[in-house]
Design a protein around this motif. Structure first.
Motif, mmCIF file in Angstrom:
data_model
loop_
_atom_site.group_PDB
_atom_site.id
_atom_site.type_symbol
_atom_site.label_atom_id
_atom_site.label_comp_id
_atom_site.label_asym_id
_atom_site.label_seq_id
_atom_site.Cartn_x
_atom_site.Cartn_y
_atom_site.Cartn_z
ATOM 1 N N GLN A 433 0.822 -1.210 0.000
ATOM 2 C CA GLN A 433 0.000 0.000 0.000
ATOM 3 C C GLN A 433 0.857 1.261 0.000
ATOM 4 O OE1 GLN A 433 -3.389 0.099 -0.274
ATOM 5 N NE2 GLN A 433 -3.032 2.291 -0.565
ATOM 6 N N ASP A 434 1.991 1.235 0.726
ATOM 7 C CA ASP A 434 2.909 2.386 0.726
ATOM 8 C C ASP A 434 3.459 2.625 -0.674
ATOM 9 O OD1 ASP A 434 2.587 2.832 3.434
ATOM 10 O OD2 ASP A 434 4.298 1.588 4.006
ATOM 11 N N LYS A 435 3.758 1.548 -1.387
ATOM 12 C CA LYS A 435 4.280 1.671 -2.745
ATOM 13 C C LYS A 435 3.234 2.289 -3.671
ATOM 14 C CE LYS A 435 6.339 -1.068 -6.476
ATOM 15 N NZ LYS A 435 7.509 -0.187 -6.610
ATOM 16 N N ALA A 436 1.988 1.833 -3.536
ATOM 17 C CA ALA A 436 0.909 2.384 -4.347
ATOM 18 C C ALA A 436 0.678 3.864 -4.027
ATOM 19 C CB ALA A 436 -0.375 1.579 -4.114
ATOM 20 N N PHE A 438 2.929 5.988 -2.923
ATOM 21 C CA PHE A 438 4.027 6.781 -3.491
ATOM 22 C C PHE A 438 3.843 6.966 -4.999
ATOM 23 C CE2 PHE A 438 8.607 7.248 -4.835
ATOM 24 C CZ PHE A 438 8.757 8.524 -4.326
ATOM 25 N N ASP A 439 3.358 5.926 -5.688
ATOM 26 C CA ASP A 439 3.082 6.058 -7.119
ATOM 27 C C ASP A 439 2.014 7.121 -7.361
ATOM 28 O OD1 ASP A 439 4.928 4.125 -7.739
ATOM 29 O OD2 ASP A 439 3.467 2.484 -7.801
ATOM 30 N N ALA A 440 1.030 7.172 -6.470
ATOM 31 C CA ALA A 440 -0.027 8.184 -6.604
ATOM 32 C C ALA A 440 0.532 9.581 -6.389
ATOM 33 C CB ALA A 440 -1.141 7.895 -5.594
ATOM 34 N N VAL A 441 1.460 9.730 -5.433
ATOM 35 C CA VAL A 441 2.096 11.035 -5.180
ATOM 36 C C VAL A 441 2.892 11.472 -6.399
ATOM 37 C CG1 VAL A 441 3.869 12.208 -3.823
ATOM 38 C CG2 VAL A 441 2.150 10.810 -2.674
ATOM 39 N N VAL A 442 3.625 10.539 -7.009
ATOM 40 C CA VAL A 442 4.416 10.865 -8.200
ATOM 41 C C VAL A 442 3.509 11.317 -9.339
ATOM 42 C CG1 VAL A 442 5.897 9.890 -9.999
ATOM 43 C CG2 VAL A 442 6.358 9.382 -7.595
ATOM 44 N N ARG A 443 2.373 10.610 -9.537
ATOM 45 C CA ARG A 443 1.442 11.002 -10.598
ATOM 46 C C ARG A 443 0.852 12.384 -10.324
ATOM 47 N NH1 ARG A 443 -0.204 5.572 -10.005
ATOM 48 N NH2 ARG A 443 -2.014 6.246 -8.771
ATOM 49 N N ALA A 444 0.512 12.649 -9.069
ATOM 50 C CA ALA A 444 -0.047 13.959 -8.733
ATOM 51 C C ALA A 444 0.985 15.070 -8.924
ATOM 52 C CB ALA A 444 -0.539 13.950 -7.280
ATOM 53 N N ALA A 445 2.242 14.770 -8.594
ATOM 54 C CA ALA A 445 3.290 15.776 -8.753
ATOM 55 C C ALA A 445 3.505 16.126 -10.217
ATOM 56 C CB ALA A 445 4.591 15.263 -8.128
ATOM 57 N N VAL A 493 1.320 16.468 -1.765
ATOM 58 C CA VAL A 493 1.663 15.211 -1.086
ATOM 59 C C VAL A 493 0.603 14.808 -0.067
ATOM 60 C CG1 VAL A 493 3.347 14.089 0.424
ATOM 61 C CG2 VAL A 493 4.129 15.453 -1.514
ATOM 62 N N PRO A 494 0.130 15.699 0.824
ATOM 63 C CA PRO A 494 -0.904 15.274 1.799
ATOM 64 C C PRO A 494 -2.185 14.782 1.133
ATOM 65 C CG PRO A 494 0.094 17.341 2.483
ATOM 66 C CD PRO A 494 0.584 17.073 1.089
ATOM 67 N N GLN A 495 -2.609 15.427 0.024
ATOM 68 C CA GLN A 495 -3.853 15.015 -0.623
ATOM 69 C C GLN A 495 -3.740 13.640 -1.275
ATOM 70 O OE1 GLN A 495 -4.972 18.176 -3.298
ATOM 71 N NE2 GLN A 495 -5.234 19.666 -1.640
ATOM 72 N N ALA A 496 -2.550 13.330 -1.835
ATOM 73 C CA ALA A 496 -2.357 12.027 -2.489
ATOM 74 C C ALA A 496 -1.965 10.938 -1.502
ATOM 75 C CB ALA A 496 -1.302 12.143 -3.584
ATOM 76 N N ASN A 497 -1.500 11.338 -0.332
ATOM 77 C CA ASN A 497 -1.032 10.376 0.677
ATOM 78 C C ASN A 497 -2.149 10.110 1.681
ATOM 79 O OD1 ASN A 497 0.406 8.802 2.444
ATOM 80 N ND2 ASN A 497 1.796 10.428 3.130
ATOM 81 N N GLN A 498 -3.018 9.143 1.345
ATOM 82 C CA GLN A 498 -4.158 8.835 2.207
ATOM 83 C C GLN A 498 -3.840 7.781 3.253
ATOM 84 O OE1 GLN A 498 -7.009 10.597 2.009
ATOM 85 N NE2 GLN A 498 -6.007 11.806 0.394
#
Length: 762
Positions: A433-436, A438-445, A493-498
């Motif tokens: 889940q942490d890996k997923a 982080f991938d979401a944070v990268v996409r949002a960035a 980062v906070p919005q993508a890091n649920q």
């Protein structure tokens, strides 16, 4: 002080020998030990520090420093051409075998296509990772790395190395600037003394003290962390205060000789009066410098200690080495004309006629006008200070003679300015889940405005951390880059890091931004500590509340005005062609260092000026007379000292290092404002306006304050019997606050001037 001065005068050969032995001995030891200067940043609790700590723990291959090799085709052929690709690949393979190089990411390897400029294919870069931070890497290994890369530079292929790591070995010495400052000081000393022999006294004293202090700094670098620029900064301060401290004592010594005293008695009196002022002034400088410890930032500890050590050596030399040298010089401290006049006409007391006496009387007549005009001038100069933006200037401010600057420009042209200061996105991976996440944070960035691109995440060997590189669209020093960092940390980062995964943003640009925020938060505490300590010292010395309060406000005004000039030149870009700089943020640590130095140096002139006024006040109890005589008798030497310090500091603007240029301009402009506006106009004006209130202190406070005296009792008695200038008597005879006046030859006395409650008695 008198006993110390007399002993040093009579044992001058021993004193000189001890200083020479100290200089040569410490020089030999420091030469054998070598220096261990390094710029060590540690910012516990910040996002960038957490990123470093995580990488060092779980991804050591990516936790070290990095550099960039920039390749550019000079022929117009694309870099994929075998004639260019072959030599470039061979060079990159050599780099991979060098000590401390952990990885080389070539633009010619699989997946490296994004490292070649898409527009024309003429520029490419290779990222090089090291296994340690730059501060821990031997400079010889960094130099070997740069030389290996640059050895492939040819008429067809341009090869440059850039990055903060490479910049470490490109810092240039300031030796020519130091020499120019010494020559300029010698010229002013000759104009002040009119004697070549007298000129050498302050120079010899300052240079020997600076030499001993510099050797001690080298040795201290093996015990504490001292930044690379600390020795240059210490030299900057040491030359200025060392020459000035010796100047004040030599000037008082010459006055004593012209008054008919023997060389020994003149030297003892000079050290017992001006020497005391030197000690108190030097202590305030050291207090201001060591106040940097209140910030809790270890990077500045070595800077504070190295500068304070040099100031302490200049103080010690002024009260020991200088009286010994005065013993060797004898009457030759005076020029031939003064010696001939003394032999023919006999002793003469210090004259209060001439420009400075006339100027002091002019201020005495219209103090309110001079106070308002000078105050407005300083406030206008300080206006740009309110636009101060802290940060870190990037390598684009360097000279084109440097490979870091040329590499910076090639990257900016080929990929955009943001490629010179990427951010590192670092995540702690404990579950899928942490890996997923982080991938979401990268996409949002990647979809965030201001982001040029984000690399694919790389996984640590054990899979416990991942790192991705984010390239902004703007340069590292741009304000938009700082705004992007805060937007990423606060929103993206906070919005993508649920899942509350540990995700941090690091990189050199983020480190400097965190450093700036840390210092800004602690700056009020630092300023408060320095101001309060200096205030308390002056209260004890002058037995006054108003004088220390005025001094603190004046010193803050001088600092604010100097910051105004720094912002106008280095941030707004005014006069950029004259100073060879480009507009950008002011380095985060500069305000701290400048404030510490400037507050201390401003207090120097306050002590020298007011101590002379205090002597007159203690002897005659007349405020107007004390202020005017004190200003008239110190004006010439303070202006000479201010001129010397200004030229010494200004000479460092001639170097090519932006930080040193900035400090040189900031210090020089502050001394001009302080010595030629505040101490010669504003402070005397206000002291005339305040009247007897200058010297008031509550009786209860007077009882508990330690007895610290800048003047000796015998000197006060001598002043009481010194005739006053004729035009001083009418002004002195004007009652202040009522009271009948009795004029006594050589002295004006008020019945109401008897010591009151809370005033010191003598």
């Amino acid at each position: 002080m008198a006993s110390l001065a007399r002993w040093c005068f009579r044992h001058r050969r021993l004193v000189l020998l001890l200083w020479i032995v100290a200089l040569i001995g410490l020089g030999g030891i420091s030469q054998a030990a070598g220096n261990d200067y390094k710029d060590a940043f540690s910012l516990p609790g910040t996002d960038s520090q957490k990123a470093i700590d995580l990488l060092q723990r779980d991804f050591p291959a990516a936790s070290g420093d990095s550099a960039t090799i920039v390749l550019h085709s000079r022929t117009g052929a694309p870099l994929t051409d075998p004639a260019l690709r072959g030599p470039a690949t061979e060079m990159l393979d050599k780099l991979a075998t060098l000590p401390h190089v952990s990885a080389v990411h070539s633009p010619f390897e699989r997946g490296g296509e994004t490292q070649i400029s898409k527009s024309d294919g003429l520029t490419a870069f290779a990222s090089v990772d090291f296994d340690q931070q730059g501060i821990d890497l031997p400079k010889d290994d960094i130099q070997t790395f740069v030389d290996t890369a640059r050895s492939s530079d040819s008429s067809s292929l341009q090869v440059e190395a850039t990055g903060q790591l490479v910049a470490v070995i490109e810092q240039q010495e300031q030796s020519y600037s130091e020499l120019i400052g010494i020559v300029a000081a010698a010229v002013i000393l000759f104009l002040a003394f009119g004697s070549l022999l007298a000129v050498t006294l302050p120079l010899i004293t300052a240079i020997i003290a600076l030499g001993v202090g510099s050797m001690l700094i080298i040795l201290f670098s093996h015990v504490i962390t001292i930044a690379e620029f600390s020795p240059i900064l210490a030299t900057l301060i040491g030359l200025g205060v060392g020459i000035d401290y010796a100047l004040f004592i030599v000037n008082r010594h010459r006055i004593g000789l012209r008054a008919g005293k023997s060389p020994e008695e003149a030297a003892v009196t000079a050290v017992n009066t001006s020497g005391r002022a030197v000690l108190f002034a030097g202590i305030t400088v050291c207090i201001a410098l060591l106040g940097m410890f209140a910030l809790g930032v270890s990077f500045l500890y070595g800077v504070a200690i190295s500068a304070a050590v040099v100031v302490a050596m200049t103080m010690f030399a002024a009260v020991t080495l200088l009286p010994a040298l005065l013993g060797f010089y004898g009457m030759r401290v005076l020029n031939r004309r003064d010696r001939r006049r003394l032999a023919e006409d006999g002793p003469e007391h210090a004259s209060t006629s001439g420009f400075w006496w006339n100027w002091a009387k002019r201020i005495e007549r219209r103090p309110q006008l001079f106070a308002v005009v000078s105050g407005v001038v300083i406030l206008v100069i300080a206006v740009p200070f309110f636009s101060l933006r802290l940060g870190s200037s990037d390598l684009g401010n360097g000279d084109t003679s440097k490979t870091t600057k040329r590499g910076y420009d090639l990257l900016a042209d080929g990929f955009g300015p943001g490629f010179n200061g990427p951010f590192s996105l670092v995540a702690e991976i404990r579950s899928p889940q942490d890996k997923a996440t982080f991938d979401a944070v990268v996409r949002a960035a990647r979809t965030t405005p201001g982001v040029a691109s984000v690399s694919e995440p790389r996984e640590s060997p054990k899979g416990q951390a991942e790192i991705a590189t984010l390239y902004p669209t703007t340069s590292p020093q741009a304000e938009d880059t700082s705004k992007l960092l805060h937007r990423l940390r606060d929103d993206v980062v906070p919005q993508a890091n649920q899942t509350n995964t540990g995700i941090y943003i690091g990189g050199i640009t983020a480190i400097f931004e965190d450093f700036s925020s840390t210092l800004s938060d602690k700056l009020p505490l630092f300023i408060g500590v320095v101001v309060v300590l200096a205030f308390l010292l002056l209260v004890a010395v002058f037995r006054s509340l108003l004088i220390p309060l005025t001094a603190s406000v004046m010193n803050l005004l001088a600092v604010g005005a100097s910051f105004g000039i720094v912002v106008a030149v280095f941030q707004w870009g005014w006069g950029s062609s004259v100073f060879s700089v480009t507009g950008g943020p002011v380095e985060a640590f500069i305000p701290v260092i400048l404030f510490a130095i400037l507050f201390g140096l401003s207090m120097d002139y306050e002590v020298f000026l007011v101590s002379r006024m205090h002597e007159e006040w203690t002897a005659r109890r007349d405020n107007q007379l004390a202020v005017s005589l004190g200003q008239a008798e110190t004006g010439r030497v303070i202006s000479a000292a201010g001129g010397i310090m200004t030229l010494v500091f200004a000479s460092f603007i001639l170097g090519d290092d932006r930080v040193i240029k900035l400090m040189g301009l900031g210090l020089a402009s502050a001394i001009v404002i302080d010595a030629f506006i505040i101490r010669t106009v504003l402070v005397p004006s206000l002291m005339h306006v305040f009247g007897r209130a200058n010297w008031w202190v509550p009786s209860w406070l007077d009882r508990i304050l330690p007895r610290i005296s800048v003047e000796a009792a015998e000197d006060i008695e001598e002043i009481r019997h010194t005739p006053l200038p004729a035009d001083a008597l009418p002004a002195a005879a004007i009652p202040i606050g009522g009271g009948h006046v009795h004029e006594v030859p050589g002295q004006a006395h008020h019945e109401s001037d008897a010591p009151r409650a809370g005033e010191p008695t003598h």
